[in-house]
Scaffold this motif. Structure first.
Motif, short mmCIF file in Angstrom:
data_model
loop_
_atom_site.label_atom_id
_atom_site.label_comp_id
_atom_site.label_asym_id
_atom_site.label_seq_id
_atom_site.Cartn_x
_atom_site.Cartn_y
_atom_site.Cartn_z
N VAL A 1 6.77 4.19 10.70
CA VAL A 1 6.00 3.25 9.87
C VAL A 1 4.54 3.69 9.87
N ARG A 2 4.04 4.08 11.03
CA ARG A 2 2.66 4.58 11.11
C ARG A 2 2.52 5.87 10.30
N TYR A 3 3.51 6.76 10.42
CA TYR A 3 3.46 8.03 9.68
C TYR A 3 3.39 7.79 8.18
N VAL A 4 4.27 6.94 7.66
CA VAL A 4 4.35 6.76 6.21
C VAL A 4 3.09 6.07 5.69
N TYR A 5 2.46 5.22 6.51
CA TYR A 5 1.20 4.59 6.12
C TYR A 5 0.10 5.65 6.02
N GLU A 6 0.05 6.53 7.02
CA GLU A 6 -0.97 7.59 7.01
C GLU A 6 -0.78 8.54 5.82
N LEU A 7 0.48 8.85 5.51
CA LEU A 7 0.77 9.71 4.35
C LEU A 7 0.32 9.03 3.06
N ALA A 8 0.60 7.73 2.94
CA ALA A 8 0.18 6.98 1.75
C ALA A 8 -1.35 6.96 1.64
N ALA A 9 -2.02 6.78 2.78
CA ALA A 9 -3.49 6.75 2.77
C ALA A 9 -4.05 8.08 2.28
N VAL B 1 11.28 8.49 4.45
CA VAL B 1 10.87 7.64 5.58
C VAL B 1 11.12 6.17 5.26
N LEU B 2 10.81 5.74 4.03
CA LEU B 2 11.07 4.35 3.66
C LEU B 2 12.56 4.03 3.78
N ALA B 3 13.42 4.98 3.41
CA ALA B 3 14.87 4.77 3.55
C ALA B 3 15.25 4.58 5.02
N LEU B 4 14.62 5.33 5.90
CA LEU B 4 14.94 5.23 7.32
C LEU B 4 14.59 3.85 7.88
N ILE B 5 13.52 3.24 7.37
CA ILE B 5 13.14 1.92 7.88
C ILE B 5 13.68 0.79 7.01
N GLY B 6 14.53 1.14 6.02
CA GLY B 6 15.21 0.13 5.23
C GLY B 6 14.38 -0.53 4.15
N VAL B 7 13.39 0.23 3.61
CA VAL B 7 12.49 -0.30 2.59
C VAL B 7 12.66 0.50 1.30
N THR B 8 12.60 -0.17 0.16
CA THR B 8 12.80 0.51 -1.12
C THR B 8 11.52 1.24 -1.55
N ALA B 9 11.68 2.17 -2.48
CA ALA B 9 10.55 2.92 -3.03
C ALA B 9 10.51 2.69 -4.54
N PRO B 10 9.87 1.60 -4.99
CA PRO B 10 9.85 1.28 -6.42
C PRO B 10 9.05 2.31 -7.22
N GLU B 11 9.49 2.53 -8.46
CA GLU B 11 8.81 3.49 -9.33
C GLU B 11 7.67 2.85 -10.12
N TYR C 1 0.83 -1.21 0.00
CA TYR C 1 0.00 0.00 0.00
C TYR C 1 0.87 1.26 0.00
N VAL C 2 1.92 1.26 0.82
CA VAL C 2 2.80 2.43 0.91
C VAL C 2 3.67 2.54 -0.34
N GLN C 3 4.25 1.42 -0.76
CA GLN C 3 5.10 1.47 -1.96
C GLN C 3 4.28 1.85 -3.20
N TYR C 4 3.02 1.42 -3.23
CA TYR C 4 2.17 1.75 -4.37
C TYR C 4 1.88 3.25 -4.42
N ALA C 5 1.83 3.90 -3.26
CA ALA C 5 1.64 5.36 -3.23
C ALA C 5 2.79 6.04 -3.97
N HIS C 6 4.01 5.55 -3.73
CA HIS C 6 5.17 6.13 -4.43
C HIS C 6 5.12 5.83 -5.92
N ALA C 7 4.81 4.57 -6.25
CA ALA C 7 4.73 4.18 -7.66
C ALA C 7 3.63 4.97 -8.39
#
Length: 559
Positions: free
Chosen positions: A503-511, A547-557, A438-444
């Motif tokens: 993690v909660r913050y980035v989920y809320e931003l994606a939502a 934020v994804l970088a801080l938690i060690g998760v990639t941000a796919p395009e 859900y979060v990565q899809y927001a970036h994509a």
């Protein structure tokens, strides 16, 4: 002056309230209590609310509603960007602000880019974080993986909050577990050479030990057979440790976790630090002899009983080298020490803190965080064994099964002191129920909109080059406000050693991004509005990526 636009606005509003209180003659400057601003749960009640009128009732000797009226009569709306101020309930004041106060957030985001969200609250203070520290005798398990995920995220957050961070791995390379590893490799080596040799009683039966033995035969032939026992043990110890540590480093590297310092327990013996720590405790009168053993007076410092340091056979307990190690850490001049330990170490905290106090160190400098256990679930059933190996699931097994991104996200998603259930099916699903998807899809999704714009010949503008007053939709204000909250979220996550907040913050931003996408078209016939909306999405993208970088998760395009 506050660096963040939201903080600046907050400060301006507080100052306007203070000036109104003084102008109304309600209190002298030194009598005014700290002004507290809160965000109302209901948007209809404005952007901010204060209970200042209630706080002043004793000083001003009036009822709160009358005080609130006096404040509003003297309030400089223009200075604080106040669009509307109203009295509610027993004397709360609700403020609705002109939305232009949010626009500088985007200017800051574009100016700072990958550094947006950084704060200087740490002021360069030196923090050492010791985490994972698994015995180098086998594969990393799920508890180690959780410690690695939250430890690395915490280090990233502390660095982002302005601390100078050192990541350390303590190698338990002294003691029985290493002797057992040596004997296990020796037995497997001799078996490879055709000898009928039994495995030691406490030996390690893993496939990696068999592999090491095969490598030894390939590299050394039967050379080790002709060595004396001491030479062979020394060789096997170095060989086995190097192999196990390289495997741990490789697996952690794949998990996107690195360390600045790999500290060897055996170096504490080689340098005489264990003996020096014992001598210092004896000199300070902190030990006593009983039943042929040396005891530390830990009960004097909050432990439930005194602890043995030297057993009656002359060998050390686990606590003794740990005291030397922590003494060494203190002596390296860190301002804060943070240990992340597994769930089974909870009872060990008081004795280590007591030992540090006994040796003259400040126990408040040391914080021990416990990373609770992880339970795996698949097809609704609890998973204990790997289908591939038939043994306990390791970190590598889980990476092979679901990938690094879901593990890093899920393992950091909850407070580390709470038990975690990891749903393997959910982790690999491509649905909005899967939070990492859900979060990565927001970036994509943002990247996809940018590609559409470019295909239509629209140049993605910079924040300085657009009319941000074109952002007037409620969803746009929500997104601006959320982006603006990031620096404070970083500060709070660092203060509370709580990377799960992000993690909660980035989920809320994606939502909010997904809601905005459903409610508004980004590319419209209005070129100026389109430009402003693209800039807004660019700001959201920066916040998501950081934020994804801080938690060690990639941000796919693309997804």
């Amino acid at each position: 002056m506050p660096h963040n636009p939201l903080e600046q606005m907050n400060q301006s509003l507080k100052e306007a309230v203070i000036e109104a209180i003084i102008a109304a003659g309600l209190a002298q400057p030194d009598e005014i209590p700290a002004i507290v601003l809160e965000v109302p749960k209901d948007k209809a009640h404005g952007d901010f609310a204060t209970n200042a009128a209630m706080q002043l009732s004793r000083i001003a000797k009036k009822n709160p509603r009358q005080i609130a009226e006096d404040i509003l009569a003297h309030l400089n709306h223009e200075k604080a960007g106040i669009e509307k101020a109203e009295i509610a309930g027993p004397g709360f004041i609700n403020f609705t602000l002109g939305k232009s106060y949010l626009y500088p957030i985007l200017l800051q985001v574009y100016r700072e880019g990958e550094n947006y969200g950084r704060t200087n609250q740490g002021k360069g203070h030196k923090v050492q974080v010791e985490f994972v520290s698994a015995n180098p005798t086998g594969s990393l398990h799920l508890g180690h993986a959780r410690g690695a995920a939250v430890g690395d995220a915490l280090c990233n957050v502390l660095d982002f909050a302005g601390y100078e961070v050192t990541r350390e791995y303590y190698i338990n390379d002294a003691g029985n577990q290493i002797n057992n590893m040596c004997k296990s490799i020796e037995a497997r080596y001799l078996q490879e050479l055709g000898q009928d040799v039994p495995m030691p009683e406490d030996g390690y039966h893993g496939e990696d030990i068999k592999g090491f033995a095969k490598e030894l035969v390939a590299e050394q032939g039967d050379k080790l057979v002709n060595m004396n026992d001491e030479e062979r043990t020394t060789f096997l110890r170095q060989f086995g440790l190097e192999k196990e540590l390289n495997k741990i480093k490789r697996d952690l590297g794949r998990f996107r976790v690195g360390f600045d310092v790999w500290f060897s327990e055996s170096s504490l013996y080689a340098d005489g630090q264990v003996e020096a720590s014992l001598a210092e405790l004896r000199d300070k009168g902190q030990t006593y002899e009983l039943d042929g053993a040396t005891w530390l007076k830990t009960t004097e410092y909050g432990d439930d009983k005194d602890r043995v340091l030297v057993k009656n056979d002359g060998t050390y307990t686990y606590l003794t080298p740990d005291i030397a190690y922590h003494r060494n850490k203190y002596d390296r001049g860190f301002d804060r020490l943070i240990n992340i330990w597994g769930a089974d170490h909870h009872g060990y905290i008081p004795r280590v803190k007591a030992a540090m106090t006994a040796i003259g160190k400040d126990p408040e400098k040391l914080t021990v965080l416990i990373a609770q256990m992880v339970s795996l679930f698949q097809d609704g059933e609890k998973v204990k064994m790997s289908k591939r190996t038939g043994k306990a699931v390791t970190m590598v097994d889980l990476m092979d099964e679901v990938g690094v991104d879901p593990i890093r996200y899920f393992f950091t998603m909850r407070s580390m002191d709470s038990h975690l259930d990891f749903d393997m099916d959910l982790a690999i699903s491509t649905s909005n129920d899967n939070p990492v998807f859900y979060v990565q899809y927001a970036h994509a999704r943002i990247c996809s909109i940018f590609r559409q714009a470019e295909e239509q010949g629209i140049v993605i503008p910079s924040a300085e080059d657009v009319d941000l007053s074109k952002l007037t939709a409620e969803h746009e204000y929500d997104l601006l406000l959320k982006i603006g909250e990031l620096p404070e979220e970083i500060s709070l996550a660092a203060d509370n050693y709580a990377p799960h907040r992000l993690v909660r913050y980035v989920y809320e931003l994606a939502a909010q991004l997904h809601s905005y996408y459903r409610a508004e078209r980004v590319i419209t016939e209005d070129a100026e509005q389109t430009a402003a909306r693209l800039v807004l999405l660019g700001g959201v993208r920066v916040a998501l990526v950081n934020v994804l970088a801080l938690i060690g998760v990639t941000a796919p395009e693309k997804m």
